[in-house]
Structures are given as C-alpha cells and as structure tokens.
Design a protein around this motif. Sequence first.
Motif, PDB file in Angstrom:
ATOM      1  N   SER A 103       0.647  -1.389  -0.131  1.00 30.73           N
ATOM      2  CA  SER A 103       0.014  -0.345   0.165  1.00 30.73           C
ATOM      3  C   SER A 103       0.923   1.037   0.127  1.00 30.73           C
ATOM      4  O   SER A 103       0.736   2.242  -0.032  1.00 30.73           O
ATOM      5  CB  SER A 103      -0.936  -0.175   1.088  1.00 30.73           C
TER       6      SER A 103
ATOM      7  N   SER B 104      -6.925  -3.927  -5.023  1.00 30.44           N
ATOM      8  CA  SER B 104      -8.383  -3.934  -4.250  1.00 30.44           C
ATOM      9  C   SER B 104      -9.681  -4.358  -4.825  1.00 30.44           C
ATOM     10  O   SER B 104      -9.932  -4.391  -5.141  1.00 30.44           O
ATOM     11  CB  SER B 104      -8.633  -2.422  -3.879  1.00 30.44           C
TER      12      SER B 104
ATOM     13  N   MET C 163     -12.616  -2.284  -5.097  1.00 32.42           N
ATOM     14  CA  MET C 163     -12.971  -1.515  -6.010  1.00 32.42           C
ATOM     15  C   MET C 163     -12.953  -1.858  -7.712  1.00 32.42           C
ATOM     16  O   MET C 163     -13.819  -1.884  -8.560  1.00 32.42           O
ATOM     17  CB  MET C 163     -10.945  -0.874  -5.660  1.00 32.42           C
TER      18      MET C 163
ATOM     19  N   VAL D  85     -18.505   6.925   5.579  1.00 36.08           N
ATOM     20  CA  VAL D  85     -16.957   6.941   5.295  1.00 36.08           C
ATOM     21  C   VAL D  85     -16.099   6.139   5.983  1.00 36.08           C
ATOM     22  O   VAL D  85     -15.342   5.305   4.853  1.00 36.08           O
ATOM     23  CB  VAL D  85     -16.463   7.775   6.419  1.00 36.08           C
ATOM     24  N   ARG D  86     -16.654   4.355   6.944  1.00 32.30           N
ATOM     25  CA  ARG D  86     -16.359   2.837   6.361  1.00 32.30           C
ATOM     26  C   ARG D  86     -16.434   2.940   5.306  1.00 32.30           C
ATOM     27  O   ARG D  86     -15.541   1.462   4.236  1.00 32.30           O
ATOM     28  CB  ARG D  86     -16.647   1.988   7.661  1.00 32.30           C
ATOM     29  N   ASN D  87     -17.454   2.224   4.975  1.00 33.99           N
ATOM     30  CA  ASN D  87     -17.756   1.984   3.690  1.00 33.99           C
ATOM     31  C   ASN D  87     -17.406   2.051   2.059  1.00 33.99           C
ATOM     32  O   ASN D  87     -17.751   2.053   0.707  1.00 33.99           O
ATOM     33  CB  ASN D  87     -18.932   1.740   3.591  1.00 33.99           C
TER      34      ASN D  87
ATOM     35  N   ARG E 251     -14.377   2.905   0.560  1.00 33.76           N
ATOM     36  CA  ARG E 251     -12.854   3.704   0.591  1.00 33.76           C
ATOM     37  C   ARG E 251     -13.059   3.048  -1.053  1.00 33.76           C
ATOM     38  O   ARG E 251     -11.707   3.573  -1.258  1.00 33.76           O
ATOM     39  CB  ARG E 251     -12.286   3.060   1.320  1.00 33.76           C
ATOM     40  N   ALA E 252     -13.803   2.183  -1.105  1.00 32.72           N
ATOM     41  CA  ALA E 252     -14.211   1.991  -2.577  1.00 32.72           C
ATOM     42  C   ALA E 252     -14.011   3.077  -4.044  1.00 32.72           C
ATOM     43  O   ALA E 252     -13.529   2.765  -4.870  1.00 32.72           O
ATOM     44  CB  ALA E 252     -14.824   0.411  -3.353  1.00 32.72           C
TER      45      ALA E 252
ATOM     46  N   ALA F 215     -13.785   6.564  -2.654  1.00 28.59           N
ATOM     47  CA  ALA F 215     -12.672   7.358  -2.603  1.00 28.59           C
ATOM     48  C   ALA F 215     -12.054   7.077  -3.458  1.00 28.59           C
ATOM     49  O   ALA F 215     -11.056   7.258  -4.941  1.00 28.59           O
ATOM     50  CB  ALA F 215     -12.658   7.715  -1.512  1.00 28.59           C
ATOM     51  N   GLY F 216     -11.280   5.419  -3.391  1.00 29.20           N
ATOM     52  CA  GLY F 216     -10.243   5.253  -4.524  1.00 29.20           C
ATOM     53  C   GLY F 216     -10.158   5.112  -6.210  1.00 29.20           C
ATOM     54  O   GLY F 216      -9.508   5.668  -6.895  1.00 29.20           O
TER      55      GLY F 216
ATOM     56  N   HIS G 179     -16.811  -5.422   7.300  1.00 25.25           N
ATOM     57  CA  HIS G 179     -15.436  -4.140   6.990  1.00 25.25           C
ATOM     58  C   HIS G 179     -15.636  -4.771   5.501  1.00 25.25           C
ATOM     59  O   HIS G 179     -15.949  -6.148   4.985  1.00 25.25           O
ATOM     60  CB  HIS G 179     -14.679  -5.309   7.331  1.00 25.25           C
TER      61      HIS G 179
END
Lengths: 653, 653
Positions: B23, B135, B138, B511-513, B515-516, B518-519, B653
């Motif tokens: 990462s 990921s 993603m 915010v937790r979910n 990430r994909a 945002a990526g 998660h």
Amino acid sequence: RMDASAMWLYRWYYSSSCQRILSFTIFLILSLAFVETPSSLTSSSDVRFRIAAWEPPCGLTESVELLCLLVFVADVSVKSYLVGWSQYRNNPWLLAYFVVLGVSLTDWIVSLSLICWETVRIRRLLRPFFLLQNSSMMKKTLKCIRSTLPQMASVALLLALHLCLFTTFGMLLFTGEKEDQLRKERLTYFRNLPEALTSLLVLLTTANNPDVMMPAYSKNRAYSIFFILFTVIGSLFLMNLLTAIIYNQFRGYLMLSLQTSLFRRRLGTRAAYEVLTSLEGGKEDHLQAAGVRPETFLRALQKIHMASHCRQAIMQKVLSQGDRLLSADEFQKLFNEVDKRVIKEHPPRPEYRSPFLRSAQFLFGHYYFDYLGTLIALGNLVSICVFLVLDSDLVPDDRDDFLLGILNAVFILYYQVEMLLKIFALGLWGYLSHLSNLFDGFLTLVLLGLEIATLSVYRFPHSGWKPHTVGPMSLWNMTRLVNILIVFRFLRIIPNIKMMAVVANTLLDLVRNMRAFAGILVVVYYIFAIIGINLFQGVVVAPPGNGSLAPNGSESCGSFEQLEYWSNNFDDFAAALITLWNVMVVNNWQVFMDAYRRYSGPWSKLYFVAWWLVSSVIWVNLFLALILENFIHKWDRRDQHPHSLGTPEASYH
Amino acid sequence: RMDASAMWLYRWYYSSSCQRILSFTIFLILSLAFVETPSSLTSSSDVRFRIAAWEPPCGLTESVELLCLLVFVADVSVKSYLVGWSQYRNNPWLLAYFVVLGVSLTDWIVSLSLICWETVRIRRLLRPFFLLQNSSMMKKTLKCIRSTLPQMASVALLLALHLCLFTTFGMLLFTGEKEDQLRKERLTYFRNLPEALTSLLVLLTTANNPDVMMPAYSKNRAYSIFFILFTVIGSLFLMNLLTAIIYNQFRGYLMLSLQTSLFRRRLGTRAAYEVLTSLEGGKEDHLQAAGVRPETFLRALQKIHMASHCRQAIMQKVLSQGDRLLSADEFQKLFNEVDKRVIKEHPPRPEYRSPFLRSAQFLFGHYYFDYLGTLIALGNLVSICVFLVLDSDLVPDDRDDFLLGILNAVFILYYQVEMLLKIFALGLWGYLSHLSNLFDGFLTLVLLGLEIATLSVYRFPHSGWKPHTVGPMSLWNMTRLVNILIVFRFLRIIPNIKMMAVVANTLLDLVRNMRAFAGILVVVYYIFAIIGINLFQGVVVAPPGNGSLAPNGSESCGSFEQLEYWSNNFDDFAAALITLWNVMVVNNWQVFMDAYRRYSGPWSKLYFVAWWLVSSVIWVNLFLALILENFIHKWDRRDQHPHSLGTPEASYH
C-alpha cells in the motif's frame, strides 16, 4: 348517513361532472392571480421596458372570486352533510375548510367596502388551500412530508452546526490585512459574521463555488482545503443525507397507495357480494348454499358505471361459468378482469378487388414503409441542421432561403403523399386508430396549411427568396418550427429498443403518478409568490436614464444590475413565478439575495433562504425520491416477470 | 498450489506488514506526481504571482519510481506463482498487471535514455492501475459501474435527443434581428450550432440558468417557457433518471458484499472443522462419532492470528461446553462470537481513603461535570463569536484584543483544571480510556502550549494589547483557531439525541464503506489530471503588464480573466486537481470551457464535457447511491430491532 337522499346526493356529488366543476372552480380562483391588481398582462416584466399593464376595474375579479367562493360554500356544506356531525368534528381538514372560507368571505367584504384599496389580502394566501383539500393524494403526501420533518430537522441541525463551525473558522482564518489577496477575500466574503454566513450558505449550494475561494487560493494553495472540506461535508454528505431521509420515507409509498386502492376495491366487491347474497336469500330462502346467481349479478352489472370493455369482459366470464351460483371467491376473481388492459383492436383493412391495388396495399401497409417515412423525416431534420450551420455566420437578413424553401416544400409534399397512401392502405379508421398516425396526420395537415399560407404570402421560392419577418415570428419560421416537430417521429423507434423502452415507460408512469407532487409544487409556488409580491412589489426600480441598451460600465461585475436581471422581480404574479423558479434552480441565487438586500433590506434574505429550503431542498429531493420509487418499482416488476415486458401491464391510478 | 512452500509464501504475502508495504508503495508512486517535472512545490498556482518551482534533477523521481516498479514486479510474480499458470491465463487483471508493468518499465528506460526530455510519459497514465488492481472491492465496484453503462447509455441517448431537439428549436426561435434584446440573445448564446449546443448543455447543469434566458425573457415573458421546459425535462427528469438507474444497480450492493464475506467465513470454518476432524480420525480411529475435541481446537486456536478479545470469548465458550466432542454446528456457532462487538471495560477508579477526597471524586467523576465542561466550551465559543461581531467593522490592525486575551486565558485555565480534576477522579488510565477525553486532553495540552508561547512572545495582556502577525498566521490567531476546535465537544451530545444518533451513525458507516468509491475517485482524478497537464500545460498565460491588482476594466464580465481564475490551470498536478474539482462542482464551469476554448482550441470542450460526465454525472450519482444504500440498510436494521439502537451492532469490513 345511509338514507336514500344522502345516497343520491353522494352519487351526484361524486359524479364526474360535479367534480369537474369543482376542479374548474379551483383552477379559476387560482388563475385569478394573473389578472388581479398587479396584473401580469404585459408582454415583458422588465422594469426598463415594461408598459403600464391593464388593471381590472374594482369588482371584476372580485365578482368572479365571489362566485368561486359560493361554489366552495356549497361544496363544504354538501361534504359536511354527507360526513355527518360526529365525523365532522374529528375531521381537521373539513374544519379548516370551513374556517378558510369564513376568513376569505370576510376579507372579500372588507376588500369591497374599501373599494379595493386594502394593502394586504389575506384571502389570496389562503387560496391554495382549496386545491390542497380537494385531493386525498396530496393530503397523504403532505402527511408523509410532515413525518419526515423530525429527521430532516436533525440533519438541518448538523448542517447548521457545520455552517457555524466553518464560519467562525473562516472568520479567524481570513483576518489577513497585509497581503492584497487575503484582504480582498476578507472584504468580499468574510467582512462580518452575517456576510461570512451568507457566503458559506451559498457555497453549500455550490452557487459561488470557484469565486469564493479564488482570492485566498491564488495567495496559497492550502486555503483551498478549507473550502473543499466545507463543500465535501456540507454538499456531498449532509445534503445527500437529506435526500436519503426523504427517499426512505417515500419508499413503498406507491406500493402502499396501490395496496390501499386494491384493498378498498376488494372490500367494495365483498360488500356487493354480501348485499346480492342477502337479496337472494330473502327471495328464495336458501339456507346454506349462499351465493349469487349469475342473472342477478348481470342485472346489477348493467346499472354500474364502468368502462364498456371491462363490462364486456366480466359478462363473458360470467356466462362462461354456466348457471351455478357464484361463490365469494369467484365473485372476487371476476373483477380481476378490470385490471387487464385490453389490447386495442384495429379496424380491418379495406379489401380491394384489383390485384394491383392489393399489392400496393401490402406495400404501403407494411411497417417498412413506416421506416422509410422515419428516414425521410431524418433527412428533413438533417437538411434543416445543415442550413442552420451554413447560415450561422450570416446576419439573418442576409440569408438566402431559396434552396431550403424548395426542399421544405418537397418534404411537406412527401408527408402528404405518405398520409394519403397510408389512408389508402389501412382505411381511414384504421389509420386513425394508431395514436402515432393521429399525431403524424395532424402535423402533416398543419404543415400543409402553413406551407400554403407561406407560398401565398411570399410567392414561390426563387433565387434570393427571403420571407420577411412579420410580427414576433415569420410564417416561414413557423413552418420550419413545425417541421422540427417531425422529430417526435423518432420517439416511435423507442419501444423497439429494450432499454429505452423501460426508461421511457418509467418517464410516462412518472408523469401519471406525480399529480400530487405537482399540486404541492403549485401550492408552494402560489404562497411564496403572493408573499413575495406583498414584500417586494415595486422595490426594484429601473436604472436612471435610458441605460437599458448600452451596458453601464459603472456596475460591478456579477451584480444584479450588470447581469441585467431586471425582469426578475416581484411586481406581478407571473414575474414572481419566474423569479422563484430561477431561485429554485439555485444557480446565481446569491445575486438575487444581494440585490434584494440592497433594494429592500437585510431581512429579505430570510425569504430567499426559506424558499431555497422549501423548493430546492425539500421539493427537489421529493421529486428525486418519486423518480427513484417509480423506477425501482417498475424494475422490480420487470425482474419478476422477465417476459412480460411487451405484454399489457396493470397501471395504477 | 497447496504445497508447504506455497503456503508459507501465501501467509507471508498476505501478512499485514507485507500488504502495508505494498500500500505504501502504491501511495508513493501516486504521490510522485506532485514532485515530478511540472512540480507543485510552490505556495501559489496563480500564473501572475507564481515563482519558478523547484524542479527535481533528472533521475531523482525516476529512481524512486524504479524502486516502486520493482516492488510491483515482485508482487506480480508472487501473485502469479500463487495463482498458478492455468488460473493465470484466465485472470484478466493479472494479465493487465503484467502488461502495465512491462509498458511502464519500457517507458522508464526510454525516459532515462532521453535524459528526461521526453514529451509524453505513458507510465504516468498507467499508475492508477496499481491502486485499482490491489483492491478487490474496487474491482467489484468497477464491474457494477460497467453493468449500469448500457442503461445509462439509453438515458444518455434520450438526453442527446432532447438536447438536439431544443438546440434546433432554439436556433429557429432566436433568429430575431430587429429587437436589440433578441439580437443579444442570438449573438451571445445561439450564434451558431456548436455554441447553441454548448449553451443548452451548460443549462442542463443549470450553471448558466438565469443568464441564458434573460435577454429573450426581458423582451417577452413567453420565451421563458422554452428554457423552463428544457430544464424541467433535462435536469429534473432525465438527470434524476440517471441517479435512479445507478442507485438501482447498487441496491443490495452492501448486503451482497456482507453476505459474500459471511459465506467465505462459513466456508473457511467448515474447512477447518473438516481438517481437525480428519486429524482426530487419523489419531484415534473413531468411526462414527465425528467431531472435534475441545483440546485440539484450543491448541489450533492458539496458532491463529486474531484479536485477543475474540480469542478469549471463543475459548470461554469452548470451556463452558465441557469435554464432549464439538459437532459441525457447534463449531460454526463458536465463531459467531467474532461478530459480537466487545463493550470496552474502563479501568477501575482509584480508591481514596479520605471521605473528602471520595466525595470530590464522586463530584468530578459524575457526568454532570461533563455537562458543565460543555457549557463552559459553549461560553468560550460565544465569546469568540461576540468578539468577531464586535470587531467586524474594524480593520484587523485597529482591534484591541485585551479583553479577549484575558477571557481566553481564563478559559484555557479552566480546561487545564478540568483535565486535572478528571484525571484525579478517574485515574490516569481511566481518563485515557475514554476516546472523548483523549481528544479533550490533547486539545487542552496544545492550547496550553500555544497560550504559554503567546504570553511569552507578546507579554501579558494589557489595554491596547495587540499581537502582531508574524508569518502567515500569528500565534494568537492560532490559539483562537485551536480554541474553536472546542466545538467538537458538542459532537458528544449527539448520541444522546435519538434522531441525530442514527444520522451521525450513518455518516460514520458511510466513511467506513466508501473506501472503494474514494479509490475510484482518486483513479479518475489522477488520469484526468495527467491528461489535462499533457493537453493544457502552459496554455494559460499571465496577462501582460502588472495588471494583477487593479482589476482590468477591459475584460468582459463573467470571463475567466475578469473573475481572476488564473490559479485554475493545468500547469502542475496540484493545480490540475483543484481545477478538476471546480469543474466537478459544476458551477461556472462554462467559464473554464470558454477560457480553454480561447486559449487552446475548440476541442478542449470535449475534455471538459468528458470530465463532467465522469465526475459529476457518474461519480456524484454513485456517491448518492452509496448514501441511500447505507442509510436505508441502517434504517431497515433499526426497524427490525427497534431496541438495539444503543447496543453494539456488527459492523462490516
């Protein structure tokens, strides 16, 4: 009440003609606002060009209004008679109706006794209530909105916290005095607390997005983080959360209303069954074998108002069952026929004797011929576009329309021939039974009329042929505009593309299901427009001198005056509606806020913020929720019956 | 592959340290763009003020890049070894990884052999791929987006049709030449076909809303119908339909990923059970009574990496079951313990002997004391706001900060005392075990340090005390800024309000979910920024003369130059990101389009329209879909367990 006269009154009251009169009265009283004293009967609402509008003499609109109010008085008395006193006391809508009518009539009397010189008319504000109380769907929607308010308030609280936090933060951040750029930022957007709050509130709607960060950002890149963070949290997270809350409340809303109407119908048919059974029981003294005899049912069926094809279907079904008694279940199932949409049968084609005519009929009745028509329409469109591109560099007066005139005449001729050939192939009734042909035929006839008028006015096209503009739009331009309506022919291709079909169907369903939402929009617009007229009428004044045409260099860029927003005022009802629309669309609404702050006072901001909240935040989100709901409902049904896409589906009313 | 060395490699590869290195490498290679040749290391990106940036010497960034690429080479070889050849050929992502690495290395060699003077660097464009392939979430999201594309294309087709229809219609409508207003409309917005198309495309995003209709509307009210109709159909119906389509695709997306991970865990535990059973079977030759002995299980449990509290919980459960064999069901159930979130236990309070100390401990450990602290923080905030309002009319240099300085010192003193008292009441570890106290304590200490520094630099407050600004922000301002962070104390009240709790929880889950998502945003921004730099680097040039401060009167209002958007350029990576952000927010994006058309050429429009489609249409709708999904998921769960609001819930998660 269940006696005979009440029953008769009930039937009469809910007859379509009576309801239509009521709807028309509501429409009439609402549209009075366009004619009443700050009347909208001018072609322009621009304070610079506007001529004095015709004002109706005192008593003209008032008498129409009195008529409408009397109709409502009749309406409320019939309704309360039908409902009965005990129900009446528990029905807040009916009570409110009574109060509103009383206030309106009192206000009307006061108004006439002052010979129409009163300053505030309360009854204008109350008018939308008549629209509201007449639709049960709208009441239901309002209830739904009311139940989302607590949740929305919590998000609004978060938003307010977010706004306050960033405002104080920004005030402390932009105290720079030494650097020019930072001073500019401070003076323009963060001069004092109310101004900083306004700047960030507008940024929440992204209406001043790059501008507000520019001075500070061109000093240092890091300042942009402040603004981007504000926008991300406020505009992306919190505003979308509002959408989610509203959608969550309206999820299953359609489904529920569908279920309710189904349930009511079930209840109704069951009651009818019981009544018919008891009639039979009374006559023939059956004890156990309860049921309805087909003849009794058919006799009852004749007395009911319903679409003739439904009745036909039900009667066929009953006759096919033979002579035995109908059980309750069978009785219910009969009415499922009502849901089935009938496939419209087209009249048979005319039969010709001669083999030549027959083959011609086959040729022109084939759907390939439709495709050819579409292709020609495409050619027509392309030709118009090509000439638009070719002419774009010429001033309209220098254009030569000779070639286009010829082409247009040819296309219009083709459409006539196509129409005649189709009528020949399908027969006149066969031709008219297709909805698309109806539209085509109408368009073709209008085109023919326009073309003949054009030719008679301007003569035949010759080199240098150039139809002059008479009035707002020349006959020739009108011909071209109508010609463009040919585009709608392409919409016919849509059902052939599977994806497009779903999307287009959803859109159609949406229009059907959104009457309640449109009604609420009308109510909200009406109330805000009337308040706006009372607050801001005549506030915006024309600039001194005839500075209308040469842009005045002294106005600062981006101000109301420089942008020439003079037409966006509250001087009459129609202008107020357009102004509210422009604020609802949100872009550049800070210009309006700033202008009305200057012309009227700082408190005018509250009006605009309230309108923004009601229209843009609540109503637009509501609309989005409706679209989501409709689409997903449709989609789910399609997933359940993947093969029923082309088959008739039940629609809800 | 299932041999021992592959197993070891697998464990090593998926160990957290190894994944963290990967990462970090991805982060490193992506952030290289800020330093590379058009480097972003200037404080301003404004073409007027910008000083020449430090450019890294040839070979510096390249060597870092080579290191990263080598890590990726190792990564791809390990991955393909683990996957095996037959799987490898069927895995397009792995194949693409291989190709991308090859191209990047070739490009790197070419670049070095040209001594960094190459014009285009393909490998920069390929860098986001490394983020993407690492990921699985993603990749899944991308697949989801890809499957919505056909439907979105159909709506896009409708949109295009709508746009074309209204464009030709508008071109024919606004051919007026005689009236000044209509000529203005034609010349500004409908001069030729491409310009009319652009005007209406921008109107679709409502970015030029009142302006585009103003000239025609101030001539005649009726012209507004054209624009309003266009906006209603295009912006309200069709654009929202896009949202609906995307949401429909992502419905159940979270649920699905939750189910998938649950299913995988079930499969894993079942496999573990089978292995353990077969071990037992081999050792003790049971024939029928298959099962796992608790001791074997406990021994295996010791070898697994897992959170210690989970292991504790499972071990307790096992021991409570006694000595009999575990069946498959019981084995599965044991692992449900993993889902249960542990309620964190706070260390016991210190026990004091003296009764006075005990009562003091009760007093300061009580939650009413927390409320008092919140109240004081509120007072602090109010005092800051009051002074902001009082000072708003003064130039920053004339302000007297004496009173505020005293007040601030008092508040900071109170926070210190509060912290010490709480530590006294709860004990040091008890104090630190609360997350909110940790934040408070940190803030208090920072405030203390800043206050001491302020006092030592500016002396004690006296009448006319006025800390001077040193550098970009004075120490004194910094103190006030940190003071405002006290606001976050109020967030602690939120869980006490039921509605707010749901909303705030949803935001946290979001915010937790995300990430994909945002990526994917990072990938899209990166690619477009690099393309933008290649296309438009150095295109925007500073205005001649030192016209930076006095606004140049010759620029027309609303243009790029008049609005001083000079910082919005593509001259380096950071500036490109901010420019793209500003276009994504959509407001005033026509200014960018117009400016780059003038500076660079008409084809630059395509770039901006493409970015608008990708960012604003697709990504923002995706984000909205995510919010809807999260909120409704949460809401449904709350409806199912109305009493479990305050209890720990499983997080995914």
